[in-house]
Design a protein around this motif. Structure first.
Motif, PDB file in Angstrom:
ATOM      1  N   VAL A 309      22.058   0.525 -60.555  1.00 44.30           N
ATOM      2  CA  VAL A 309      20.827   0.027 -59.956  1.00 44.30           C
ATOM      3  C   VAL A 309      20.911   0.270 -58.453  1.00 44.30           C
ATOM      4  O   VAL A 309      21.688  -0.374 -57.768  1.00 44.30           O
ATOM      5  CB  VAL A 309      20.633  -1.479 -60.255  1.00 44.30           C
ATOM      6  N   ASP A 310      20.108   1.207 -57.976  1.00 41.12           N
ATOM      7  CA  ASP A 310      20.160   1.574 -56.568  1.00 41.12           C
ATOM      8  C   ASP A 310      18.745   1.494 -56.007  1.00 41.12           C
ATOM      9  O   ASP A 310      18.045   2.497 -55.898  1.00 41.12           O
ATOM     10  CB  ASP A 310      20.723   2.985 -56.430  1.00 41.12           C
ATOM     11  N   PRO A 311      18.321   0.305 -55.634  1.00 43.94           N
ATOM     12  CA  PRO A 311      16.908   0.065 -55.343  1.00 43.94           C
ATOM     13  C   PRO A 311      16.344   0.876 -54.184  1.00 43.94           C
ATOM     14  O   PRO A 311      17.012   1.134 -53.193  1.00 43.94           O
ATOM     15  CB  PRO A 311      16.874  -1.434 -55.016  1.00 43.94           C
ATOM     16  N   LEU A 312      15.076   1.267 -54.322  1.00 45.70           N
ATOM     17  CA  LEU A 312      14.364   1.953 -53.256  1.00 45.70           C
ATOM     18  C   LEU A 312      14.232   1.068 -52.016  1.00 45.70           C
ATOM     19  O   LEU A 312      14.178   1.580 -50.896  1.00 45.70           O
ATOM     20  CB  LEU A 312      12.973   2.360 -53.750  1.00 45.70           C
ATOM     21  N   ARG A 313      14.183  -0.229 -52.228  1.00 44.36           N
ATOM     22  CA  ARG A 313      14.041  -1.137 -51.086  1.00 44.36           C
ATOM     23  C   ARG A 313      15.203  -0.971 -50.113  1.00 44.36           C
ATOM     24  O   ARG A 313      15.004  -0.905 -48.901  1.00 44.36           O
ATOM     25  CB  ARG A 313      13.957  -2.585 -51.573  1.00 44.36           C
ATOM     26  N   ARG A 314      16.410  -0.902 -50.661  1.00 43.33           N
ATOM     27  CA  ARG A 314      17.593  -0.795 -49.805  1.00 43.33           C
ATOM     28  C   ARG A 314      17.659   0.556 -49.106  1.00 43.33           C
ATOM     29  O   ARG A 314      18.110   0.670 -47.977  1.00 43.33           O
ATOM     30  CB  ARG A 314      18.850  -1.024 -50.648  1.00 43.33           C
ATOM     31  N   GLN A 315      17.193   1.610 -49.771  1.00 49.37           N
ATOM     32  CA  GLN A 315      17.298   2.945 -49.191  1.00 49.37           C
ATOM     33  C   GLN A 315      16.191   3.261 -48.194  1.00 49.37           C
ATOM     34  O   GLN A 315      16.347   4.146 -47.353  1.00 49.37           O
ATOM     35  CB  GLN A 315      17.314   3.993 -50.303  1.00 49.37           C
ATOM     36  N   THR A 316      15.053   2.562 -48.295  1.00 45.41           N
ATOM     37  CA  THR A 316      13.937   2.866 -47.395  1.00 45.41           C
ATOM     38  C   THR A 316      13.644   1.764 -46.388  1.00 45.41           C
ATOM     39  O   THR A 316      13.126   2.040 -45.308  1.00 45.41           O
ATOM     40  CB  THR A 316      12.648   3.109 -48.202  1.00 45.41           C
ATOM     41  N   GLY A 317      13.918   0.508 -46.769  1.00 51.42           N
ATOM     42  CA  GLY A 317      13.521  -0.611 -45.927  1.00 51.42           C
ATOM     43  C   GLY A 317      12.030  -0.861 -45.938  1.00 51.42           C
ATOM     44  O   GLY A 317      11.509  -1.662 -45.168  1.00 51.42           O
ATOM     45  N   LEU A 318      11.311  -0.194 -46.864  1.00 53.30           N
ATOM     46  CA  LEU A 318       9.853  -0.314 -46.930  1.00 53.30           C
ATOM     47  C   LEU A 318       9.430  -1.262 -48.042  1.00 53.30           C
ATOM     48  O   LEU A 318      10.136  -1.446 -49.030  1.00 53.30           O
ATOM     49  CB  LEU A 318       9.219   1.055 -47.196  1.00 53.30           C
TER      50      LEU A 318
END
Length: 368
Positions: A309-318
């Motif tokens: 589980v590698d969330p988009l939230r953590r990678q983009t901050g958006l």
């Protein structure tokens, strides 16, 4: 290698007075163009051109000759096989393939289509029960296949926590009944294959593409995934994520898997391609709800479900809404898509499918 210009050849108008023209841009490769006539039901005066590279130069004439005389209803596999058989052993094709030539020919014959051949619609996210979302996937795919709806991109939204399992999965093997009960999870079966998805409100980005199968005519099942999601890679790049496909159907970054795709092709010519990407998943809850065994993890090179589980939230901050907006913007710019709404008839049909199919015990447990 030599870049080949278009090769002129003898040409005459075919029976309906027009020269056929088709183009195919190889993903990550070159443009292949097919110009031809149809005379008495067979291909005539075939000219293949493009910005590809080919050695030796004379192999282009071999390609043209191999296609001339073939029936106009020849399938992509037959066209590609004819090209391959005609090429000299020392031929080198760079930026294209026999299959790419076949697709260009099929497009010239209006047997295959490109993105630009269709008027695309986008339906933005609106909150619907998960059962209705999966029912709409079937209804809208049928509508596009029947020609009653334009090819469409639809984003999902939902409120209830859910597990959506693949068409061929067993509920017993995929979910923990205690975890499902404890967390109030709705378990739903979709029409496409693939694996189970754990979905809570706001924790995923899910979209569905409803398209005619002519768009992937001549493209292998495996290659169709990346082909249909090329715009997604561009959208992710726009928000700072360099993503790529891991065969067959996983979308990943260097930091791990972020999503997975699934497809379903219907007999009426419609096709469903949908993707779920992780945004901010509760990994502890996910492993309490899903049975994620060691065998499934083994081919991912990891021993922990949480690491997948590698969330988009953590990678983009958006915010999730910002990522969805970027995806809609890129799709619109690429394909000239226009906004659309679900019709009352489509929603009614989906609700009826929930009652007769997707909400029934028989459908949910159709695989023991």
């Amino acid at each position: 290698m030599t870049t080949l210009p278009p090769v002129p050849g003898p040409s005459s108008a075919d029976e309906d007075g027009r020269r056929r023209h088709g183009e195919y841009k190889v993903p990550g490769g070159k443009l292949v163009v097919a110009d031809l006539d149809v005379v008495d039901g067979v291909l005539a005066h075939v000219s293949i051109s493009g910005d590809f590279f080919l050695e030796p130069d004379e192999a282009l004439l071999d390609i043209n000759r191999s296609l001339t005389g073939l029936p106009e209803d020849a399938g992509a596999a037959d066209l590609a096989a004819a090209v391959t058989a005609a090429l000299p052993e020392d031929a080198v094709l760079f930026g294209f393939s026999a299959g790419a030539v076949a697709i260009a020919v099929r497009r010239a014959l209006a047997k295959a289509t490109g993105w630009g051949d269709h008027h695309w619609n986008i339906i933005g996210p609106s909150v619907l029960p998960t059962h209705v979302n999966v029912a709409l996937d079937e209804v809208l795919t049928e509508e596009v296949g029947a020609g009653r709806r334009n090819p469409t991109l639809r984003f999902w939204d939902w409120e209830e926590p859910s597990v959506v399992i693949g068409s061929f999965q067993s509920v017993r093997n995929e979910v923990h009944p205690d975890g499902v009960s404890r967390h109030g999870i709705s378990v739903v079966r979709r029409i496409s294959g693939g694996g189970a998805m754990f979905m809570e409100a706001g924790n995923c980005i899910t979209y569905s593409l409803y398209l005619p199968q002519t768009l992937v005519d001549g493209i292998s099942f495996a290659d169709s995934y990346g082909f249909l999601d090329a715009w997604v890679m561009a959208a992710l790049e726009k928000v700072g994520i360099s993503a790529f496909y891991v065969p067959l159907n996983d979308i990943a970054t260097e930091q791990g898997k972020i999503g997975g795709a699934a497809q379903k092709r219907l007999a009426n010519g419609g096709m469903l391609h949908h993707v779920t990407m992780s945004y901010d998943i509760d990994a502890d809850k996910m492993v309490e709800v899903l049975r994620i065994g060691k065998e499934k993890l083994s081919d991912k090179g990891t021993t922990s479900a949480k690491k997948r589980v590698d969330p988009l939230r953590r990678q983009t901050g958006l915010a999730r809404s910002e990522i969805v907006a970027a995806m809609m913007e890129v799709f619109t710019e690429r394909y000239g898509a226009t906004p659309a709404e679900l019709t009352e008839a489509e929603l009614d049909a989906a609700l009826q499918r929930v009652e007769t199919k997707f909400g029934t015990t028989e459908w949910l447990h159709r695989v023991p």
